[in-house]
Design an enzyme around this catalytic site. Structure first.
Site, short mmCIF file in Angstrom:
data_model
loop_
_atom_site.label_atom_id
_atom_site.label_comp_id
_atom_site.label_asym_id
_atom_site.label_seq_id
_atom_site.Cartn_x
_atom_site.Cartn_y
_atom_site.Cartn_z
N GLU A 85 -2.04 3.05 -2.96
CA GLU A 85 -2.81 3.19 -4.08
C GLU A 85 -2.13 3.17 -5.25
O GLU A 85 -2.48 3.84 -6.21
CB GLU A 85 -3.84 3.99 -3.84
CG GLU A 85 -4.72 3.89 -2.66
CD GLU A 85 -5.91 5.11 -2.65
OE1 GLU A 85 -5.84 5.98 -3.41
OE2 GLU A 85 -7.01 4.69 -1.81
N GLU A 154 -8.48 1.43 3.98
CA GLU A 154 -9.11 2.79 4.19
C GLU A 154 -10.41 2.58 4.17
O GLU A 154 -11.11 2.40 2.74
CB GLU A 154 -8.73 3.65 3.04
CG GLU A 154 -7.16 4.20 3.05
CD GLU A 154 -6.82 5.23 2.21
OE1 GLU A 154 -7.65 5.74 1.44
OE2 GLU A 154 -5.62 5.59 1.92
#
Length: 626
Positions: A85, A154
């Site tokens: 991320e 995710e």
């Protein structure tokens, strides 16, 4: 686990390094094809000698190569990820962030693992690195090149819990809907975050203010037990998707409108195979649609899966699995031989190795070796300065918690929150004429784990002053302050069996000490029979840490949950505030005790209590699911 062929759809998950054999069996039974887990480079290289990412990554990859673990070597590792991320940070840093991202991608690919590399939340990931999506929904995501597969690294099964906040639950109907919606669009890989969340043992919980529990409302709960109906409903979803596999990997979907809110996504193979996904996006109205000259009923916010384009084998909103009932039940194991040890406050600052003018930032001093940092100073008060009422001591803190002592007496505490970690303590100070000692214990509750410039996320005390004196405000901020990293009990290693046995503990009635702050407690217990997961019930305590046989269970805190705990509908876009539970109760009451940590007899429990509690009511309970 068996490794699926390259053409297979992969449904993966992150898992804690606990209870592996049982967890992997349950994951495989639940329809998963592979396991995904983090390797935390900061955990492997905690000191700043080389905090070099390249060296770390090279080392991990070489360890895998040495064991022939990559699929290119005949091993089970089919995919690797570099960075996590980083995209939002990359954009915020501009050219420097973009350059680092490109460097990291090139460095990883250059390690020649023979398996693909991915970057999540990195829209500009360079070839051949595959950019991937994280989120509650990823059906709107497309990779940055048409020849890259659509990956969901995710798929969030729930949300993390913070001390003082409610627990978050994501309805399984919505999670199944999100996964089916992603697959029907052409997605080829779904990775649950979390499928089993586990526990933040020790001081590993980040945030700050994240609880010790990292249950995450996952299909396999924190204790390794099945959470129904989430586990079973997703198992049926996985089974239905795999029935469609041949058609799914043979073509892109053909999309047909079946109504204002309804669509059909159809996959066809050259051999004549056909699979269809019939979707109803309306949040509260069911729909009756016509598809291939047949009528189908679609509940609101749902997708029906037809592996043969005729028969419905699964609908995301139709749950046929019973809900599990969870209970925390007593065990036959009692705590015995309770003793106490008072954390020494009287001698603080007398032999401090760190003395400085002004207030130092906490983590720069502790280097994260302890949650605790003592700030101590002396202040001379002329009796003429004291009025009839006590002066007020004001302490400004950047976070996260604070306990105040004046002349050896506890004066009160103050706390921040995850939303606003800064706070101010303000309370009466029992000062006397002459020299007074002020001791402030600043407590960290996890370190930041997201965002830019961690160096600016200050922790600890930033300003101290007295008001209510005859001369007005007295600023103590730039006085000479002494610092002590950690607690005396930590330095004495009271948490270990050897350290605990060498200290002079006091055996006294715990009832008379129930409100005593800064107290260590120890007791012994025998392991209960059976194989049900175990936990400590800490409801009678305040805030602190607990250890069993020298291993840290983590931070406990009976902070009461604030939130809006009302009815919860599965339909409509899910966000963490939507489905909350536990309002008005301690955010986390039970703390996981792995059975692998226990001996048959004489297990040592050590508790450090910051605020005051009744240790005699601590109990070992078993988690039972029916």
């Amino acid at each position: 686990m068996e490794t699926s062929s390259v053409s297979k759809l992969f449904i993966l998950f992150f898992t804690a390094l606990l209870m592996w054999e049982d967890l992997i069996r349950k994951a495989k039974d639940g329809g998963l094809d592979a396991i995904d887990t983090y390797v935390f480079w900061n955990g492997h290289e905690p000191s700043p000698g080389n905090r070099a990412m390249q060296g770390f990554t090279q080392k991990i990859v070489q360890m895998m190569k040495n064991e022939k673990l990559f699929a290119s070597q005949g091993g089970p590792i089919i995919l690797s990820q570099i960075e996590n991320e980083y995209g939002p940070e990359s954009k915020a840093l501009g050219a420097a962030g973009h350059a680092y991202m490109n460097w990291a991608a090139k460095m990883a690919v250059g390690l020649n693992t023979g398996v693909p590399w991915v970057m999540c939340k990195e829209d500009d990931a360079p070839d051949p690195v595959i950019n991937a999506c994280n989120g509650f929904y990823c059906d709107a995501f497309s990779p940055n090149k048409p020849y890259k597969p659509t990956l969901w690294t995710e798929a969030w099964s729930g949300w993390f819990t913070e001390f003082g906040g409610a627990n978050h639950q994501r309805p399984v109907q919505d999670l199944a809907f999100a996964v089916a919606r992603f697959i029907q669009k052409g997605g080829s890989y779904v990775n649950y975050y979390m499928y089993h969340g586990g526990t933040n043992f020790g001081r590993t919980a980040g945030g700050p203010f994240i609880t010790t529990s990292y249950d995450y409302d996952a299909p396999i709960d924190e204790y390794g037990l099945l959470r129904q109906p989430k586990y079973g409903h997703l198992k049926e979803l996985h089974k239905a998707i795999k029935l469609c596999e041949h058609a799914l990997v043979s073509s892109d979907p053909t999309v047909t409108s079946l109504g204002t809110y309804e669509q059909a996504h159809v996959f066809s193979s050259r051999q004549g195979g056909c699979a269809a996904f019939l979707a109803n996006y309306h949040t509260n109205s069911a729909a009756r649609v016509m598809f291939n000259n047949r009528r189908y009923n679609l509940p609101p916010w749902s997708i029906s899966i037809l592996p043969d384009c005729k028969n419905v084998v699964f609908n995301t909103a139709t749950v046929g699995v019973k809900t599990s009932q969870v209970q925390m039940l007593p065990t036959n194991s009692k705590m015995f031989s309770w003793e106490t040890y008072d954390e020494d406050i009287s001698s603080l600052g007398e032999s401090s190795r760190i003395v400085a003018p002004g207030l130092l930032e906490q983590i720069n001093v502790t280097r994260d070796t302890s949650d605790y940092l003592w700030y101590t100073t002396s202040v001379d008060i002329n009796p003429s300065e004291l009025r009839g009422q006590k002066p007020t001591l004001n302490v400004n803190s950047a976070g996260h918690a604070l306990h105040v002592f004046v002349n050896g007496e506890f004066s009160g505490s103050a706390f921040g929150t995850r939303e606003n970690r800064r706070f101010t303590f303000s309370g009466p100070a029992n000062l006397r004429g002459g020299t007074n000692r002020i001791a402030l214990l600043s407590v960290a509750v996890g370190l930041p784990n997201d965002g830019l410039h961690y160096e600016n996320w200050n922790t600890g005390i930033q300003g101290v002053y007295l008001t209510g004196l005859n001369q007005g405000k007295k600023d103590l901020t730039w006085q000479k302050w002494s610092y002590q990293v950690g607690l005396r009990g930590e330095a004495m290693n009271l948490i270990s069996p050897h350290g605990a046995s060498s200290a002079e503990w006091t055996r006294s009635s715990l009832a008379t000490r129930s409100r005593q702050s800064m107290t260590w407690y120890k007791a012994y217990f025998n392991a209960p029979g059976g194989d049900e997961p175990l936990a400590l019930d800490m409801r009678s305590m305040g805030k602190g840490q607990a250890w069993i046989n020298g291993k840290s269970l983590g931070r406990y805190w009976m902070a009461y949950a604030k939130g809006e705990c009302g009815t919860c509908s599965y339909s409509g876009t899910f966000r963490p505030p939507k489905c909350q539970t536990g309002c008005g109760q301690p955010t986390q009451r039970w703390y996981h005790v792995p059975r692998s940590w226990l001996k048959p007899t004489q297990n040592l429990l050590v508790v450090f209590e910051e605020l005051g509690g009744d240790a005699s009511k601590i109990s070992l309970v078993r988690r039972s699911v029916s």
